[in-house]
Design a protein around this motif. Sequence first.
Motif, PDB file in Angstrom:
ATOM      1  N   THR A  89      44.336  43.115  32.488  1.00 19.50           N
ATOM      2  CA  THR A  89      45.866  43.605  32.077  1.00 19.50           C
ATOM      3  C   THR A  89      46.244  42.302  31.068  1.00 19.50           C
ATOM      4  O   THR A  89      45.830  41.420  31.373  1.00 19.50           O
ATOM      5  CB  THR A  89      46.765  43.042  33.530  1.00 19.50           C
ATOM      6  OG1 THR A  89      46.206  41.828  34.183  1.00 19.50           O
ATOM      7  CG2 THR A  89      46.471  44.148  34.797  1.00 19.50           C
ATOM      8  N   GLY A  90      46.974  42.977  30.222  1.00 23.17           N
ATOM      9  CA  GLY A  90      47.387  41.974  29.173  1.00 23.17           C
ATOM     10  C   GLY A  90      45.897  41.360  28.461  1.00 23.17           C
ATOM     11  O   GLY A  90      45.337  42.073  28.032  1.00 23.17           O
ATOM     12  N   SER A  91      46.019  40.095  28.410  1.00 20.84           N
ATOM     13  CA  SER A  91      45.035  39.320  27.619  1.00 20.84           C
ATOM     14  C   SER A  91      44.039  39.042  28.653  1.00 20.84           C
ATOM     15  O   SER A  91      43.067  38.140  28.276  1.00 20.84           O
ATOM     16  CB  SER A  91      45.702  38.059  27.073  1.00 20.84           C
ATOM     17  OG  SER A  91      46.309  37.144  28.030  1.00 20.84           O
ATOM     18  N   LYS A  92      43.855  39.470  29.894  1.00 15.47           N
ATOM     19  CA  LYS A  92      43.126  39.229  30.756  1.00 15.47           C
ATOM     20  C   LYS A  92      42.104  40.188  31.004  1.00 15.47           C
ATOM     21  O   LYS A  92      42.495  41.368  31.044  1.00 15.47           O
ATOM     22  CB  LYS A  92      43.772  38.779  32.475  1.00 15.47           C
ATOM     23  CG  LYS A  92      44.661  37.440  32.362  1.00 15.47           C
ATOM     24  CD  LYS A  92      45.366  37.398  33.564  1.00 15.47           C
ATOM     25  CE  LYS A  92      46.377  36.173  33.543  1.00 15.47           C
ATOM     26  NZ  LYS A  92      47.126  35.934  34.973  1.00 15.47           N
ATOM     27  N   GLY A  93      40.757  39.714  31.446  1.00 16.38           N
ATOM     28  CA  GLY A  93      39.923  40.620  31.695  1.00 16.38           C
ATOM     29  C   GLY A  93      39.942  41.120  33.109  1.00 16.38           C
ATOM     30  O   GLY A  93      40.626  40.740  33.668  1.00 16.38           O
ATOM     31  N   ALA A  94      38.742  42.243  33.355  1.00 16.98           N
ATOM     32  CA  ALA A  94      38.826  42.719  34.733  1.00 16.98           C
ATOM     33  C   ALA A  94      38.541  41.511  35.710  1.00 16.98           C
ATOM     34  O   ALA A  94      38.006  40.419  35.349  1.00 16.98           O
ATOM     35  CB  ALA A  94      38.032  43.610  34.784  1.00 16.98           C
ATOM     36  N   TYR A  95      38.963  41.786  37.032  1.00 13.11           N
ATOM     37  CA  TYR A  95      38.563  40.924  38.135  1.00 13.11           C
ATOM     38  C   TYR A  95      37.574  41.634  38.880  1.00 13.11           C
ATOM     39  O   TYR A  95      37.635  42.903  39.325  1.00 13.11           O
ATOM     40  CB  TYR A  95      39.818  40.527  39.002  1.00 13.11           C
ATOM     41  CG  TYR A  95      39.405  39.482  40.031  1.00 13.11           C
ATOM     42  CD1 TYR A  95      39.010  38.127  39.763  1.00 13.11           C
ATOM     43  CD2 TYR A  95      39.549  40.138  41.487  1.00 13.11           C
ATOM     44  CE1 TYR A  95      38.632  37.472  40.835  1.00 13.11           C
ATOM     45  CE2 TYR A  95      39.052  39.126  42.627  1.00 13.11           C
ATOM     46  CZ  TYR A  95      38.743  37.862  42.216  1.00 13.11           C
ATOM     47  OH  TYR A  95      38.663  37.114  43.148  1.00 13.11           O
ATOM     48  N   VAL A  96      36.472  41.038  39.002  1.00  8.74           N
ATOM     49  CA  VAL A  96      35.345  41.695  39.758  1.00  8.74           C
ATOM     50  C   VAL A  96      34.499  40.709  41.053  1.00  8.74           C
ATOM     51  O   VAL A  96      35.175  39.540  41.089  1.00  8.74           O
ATOM     52  CB  VAL A  96      34.098  41.807  38.877  1.00  8.74           C
ATOM     53  CG1 VAL A  96      34.230  42.826  37.633  1.00  8.74           C
ATOM     54  CG2 VAL A  96      33.380  40.434  38.299  1.00  8.74           C
ATOM     55  N   GLY A  97      33.858  41.253  41.763  1.00  8.50           N
ATOM     56  CA  GLY A  97      33.232  40.398  42.802  1.00  8.50           C
ATOM     57  C   GLY A  97      31.989  41.122  43.170  1.00  8.50           C
ATOM     58  O   GLY A  97      31.670  42.241  42.960  1.00  8.50           O
ATOM     59  N   MET A  98      31.169  40.054  43.900  1.00 12.82           N
ATOM     60  CA  MET A  98      29.590  40.722  44.323  1.00 12.82           C
ATOM     61  C   MET A  98      29.716  41.503  45.562  1.00 12.82           C
ATOM     62  O   MET A  98      28.786  42.129  46.103  1.00 12.82           O
ATOM     63  CB  MET A  98      28.979  39.608  44.382  1.00 12.82           C
ATOM     64  CG  MET A  98      28.665  38.702  43.087  1.00 12.82           C
ATOM     65  SD  MET A  98      27.497  37.379  43.469  1.00 12.82           S
ATOM     66  CE  MET A  98      28.724  35.979  44.083  1.00 12.82           C
ATOM     67  N   GLU A  99      30.712  41.227  46.444  1.00 13.29           N
ATOM     68  CA  GLU A  99      30.825  42.130  47.777  1.00 13.29           C
ATOM     69  C   GLU A  99      31.242  43.354  47.370  1.00 13.29           C
ATOM     70  O   GLU A  99      32.362  43.881  46.868  1.00 13.29           O
ATOM     71  CB  GLU A  99      31.901  41.530  48.670  1.00 13.29           C
ATOM     72  CG  GLU A  99      32.091  42.140  49.860  1.00 13.29           C
ATOM     73  CD  GLU A  99      33.220  41.617  50.847  1.00 13.29           C
ATOM     74  OE1 GLU A  99      34.405  41.996  50.697  1.00 13.29           O
ATOM     75  OE2 GLU A  99      32.713  40.771  51.720  1.00 13.29           O
ATOM     76  N   LEU A 100      30.350  44.503  47.587  1.00 12.78           N
ATOM     77  CA  LEU A 100      30.732  45.955  47.272  1.00 12.78           C
ATOM     78  C   LEU A 100      31.641  46.531  48.276  1.00 12.78           C
ATOM     79  O   LEU A 100      31.514  46.024  49.586  1.00 12.78           O
ATOM     80  CB  LEU A 100      29.567  46.659  47.245  1.00 12.78           C
ATOM     81  CG  LEU A 100      28.433  46.223  46.264  1.00 12.78           C
ATOM     82  CD1 LEU A 100      27.267  47.242  46.142  1.00 12.78           C
ATOM     83  CD2 LEU A 100      28.947  45.725  44.818  1.00 12.78           C
ATOM     84  N   ARG A 101      32.759  47.140  47.885  1.00 16.45           N
ATOM     85  CA  ARG A 101      33.527  47.940  48.837  1.00 16.45           C
ATOM     86  C   ARG A 101      33.626  49.496  48.872  1.00 16.45           C
ATOM     87  O   ARG A 101      34.290  49.929  47.538  1.00 16.45           O
ATOM     88  CB  ARG A 101      35.126  47.367  48.704  1.00 16.45           C
ATOM     89  CG  ARG A 101      35.041  45.734  48.965  1.00 16.45           C
ATOM     90  CD  ARG A 101      36.265  45.326  48.516  1.00 16.45           C
ATOM     91  NE  ARG A 101      36.548  43.864  48.524  1.00 16.45           N
ATOM     92  CZ  ARG A 101      37.481  43.068  48.066  1.00 16.45           C
ATOM     93  NH1 ARG A 101      38.574  43.807  47.567  1.00 16.45           N
ATOM     94  NH2 ARG A 101      37.725  41.771  48.138  1.00 16.45           N
ATOM     95  N   LEU A 102      33.110  50.184  49.328  1.00 14.76           N
ATOM     96  CA  LEU A 102      32.873  51.587  49.190  1.00 14.76           C
ATOM     97  C   LEU A 102      34.229  52.467  50.106  1.00 14.76           C
ATOM     98  O   LEU A 102      34.031  52.245  51.041  1.00 14.76           O
ATOM     99  CB  LEU A 102      31.556  52.159  49.503  1.00 14.76           C
ATOM    100  CG  LEU A 102      30.410  51.558  48.948  1.00 14.76           C
ATOM    101  CD1 LEU A 102      29.217  52.093  49.288  1.00 14.76           C
ATOM    102  CD2 LEU A 102      30.555  51.900  47.365  1.00 14.76           C
ATOM    103  N   LYS A 103      34.906  53.009  49.150  1.00 15.77           N
ATOM    104  CA  LYS A 103      36.173  53.333  49.650  1.00 15.77           C
ATOM    105  C   LYS A 103      35.897  54.910  50.030  1.00 15.77           C
ATOM    106  O   LYS A 103      35.665  55.760  49.211  1.00 15.77           O
ATOM    107  CB  LYS A 103      37.471  53.398  48.909  1.00 15.77           C
ATOM    108  CG  LYS A 103      38.796  53.726  49.527  1.00 15.77           C
ATOM    109  CD  LYS A 103      39.739  53.874  48.112  1.00 15.77           C
ATOM    110  CE  LYS A 103      39.894  52.239  47.946  1.00 15.77           C
ATOM    111  NZ  LYS A 103      41.250  52.403  47.063  1.00 15.77           N
ATOM    112  N   GLY A 104      36.377  55.265  51.324  1.00 13.13           N
ATOM    113  CA  GLY A 104      36.391  56.810  51.811  1.00 13.13           C
ATOM    114  C   GLY A 104      37.713  56.933  52.122  1.00 13.13           C
ATOM    115  O   GLY A 104      38.533  56.372  51.887  1.00 13.13           O
TER     116      GLY A 104
END
Length: 398
Positions: A89-104
């Motif tokens: 968003t804007g001047s900021k990069g993405a926000y990521v994490g090592m915990e995988l969340r698989l959405k159903g």
Amino acid sequence: MNRLLIENHDGQVRTAITVQNKLKEIYIDPAENASLVGQVILGRLDAILPGQFAFVDIGTSKSALMNTSRDVPLKKGQPILVQVYKDPTGSKGAYVGMELRLKGRYVVLMESQRSEIGVSQKITSDSERKRLRAAAINALPKGFGVIVRTSAEGQEPTKISSEIEALTLVYKKVQARAAHSTFPALIYPETPSLVGRVATLLGDLVSADLSEIWVSGFDINEIRQVIASIMPGLEGRVHEHETGLFAAHNIHAQISAALKKTVQLPCGGFITIEQTEACVVIDVNTGRFTGQKDLRSTILETNMQAAICIAWQVALRNLSGMIIVDFIDMTREEDKSALLGALESEIKKDRIKTELVGITELGLVQLTRQRTREPLARLLEKDCPACGGKGRVAILNL
């Protein structure tokens, strides 16, 4: 009548929800800047910062930010498997994490050594929450946790267990593919096709209260298959519209109105919406509305209409972060309580997590809304080259 409109405009996926022909939500996923949320990427650790944060190269122009609070040894330059939680968003990069969340459709599966189980707060029945929790416990494998989504309410336990089993298999495939890949690599989904992007969007938008689903620019049979996989039986409500779907439903005009600073209220009052880098400020005014009784009732009616309008506009414009509302001052506590109750009731309808924080010392109402993607204005507008985005033009040469 609730309608879902899905349009392919030269590779740009545009999705809208209307209620009684009034635009409620709009999602625009440009072909050249499609959403990354949910993607699992094999990245590379670029830098470790003080305060439990790190930058990760995920193959985009800006490094992604990651929280490193998990007790996992990290070393600069190492390959790292991450999932995108928030888009840039804007001047900021993405926000990521090592915990995988698989959405159903009914659950979100995630890594958890404590086998944590959560149930959506929108499911209020204690007995239903207990029933769904029991269904999840019986199906949850060791090393995983799960969040039961709102759409699981009233569903058979077999649907919950079947989805947990399916998502567990996806998780294993993701880990196996990552083990045989080199940086940078998109691990999941393997092929983010146009229909795949639609499926990602529809997972949250499809609901039983949709009367019609209109599609333009896609293979209608593929969309029906996607709908059927999300909510079996709803595919019969899918219809095809050859061209100009958004124009036929007056979406363009309603989007233009959603970009304006001022919104008129039915009573004759209005609200003004100002977006800044730090927060969103909304001001309520009586305008030409004088009421038919006394000043107190005039103010209360204007504020109550504004509360409904504000909740609608916040969702429509996808405003997020801190939101400050300057309602017209009220002296009676019962009026303030009624207003806050109405506002809280309206924001609960928002599919994005929104909270009413309360009233500040200056009498301003404060809301917070989870930031998930760019606001509508940022997607469709850019700073004016004449004023640089200030909204003002110099009249004196100094």
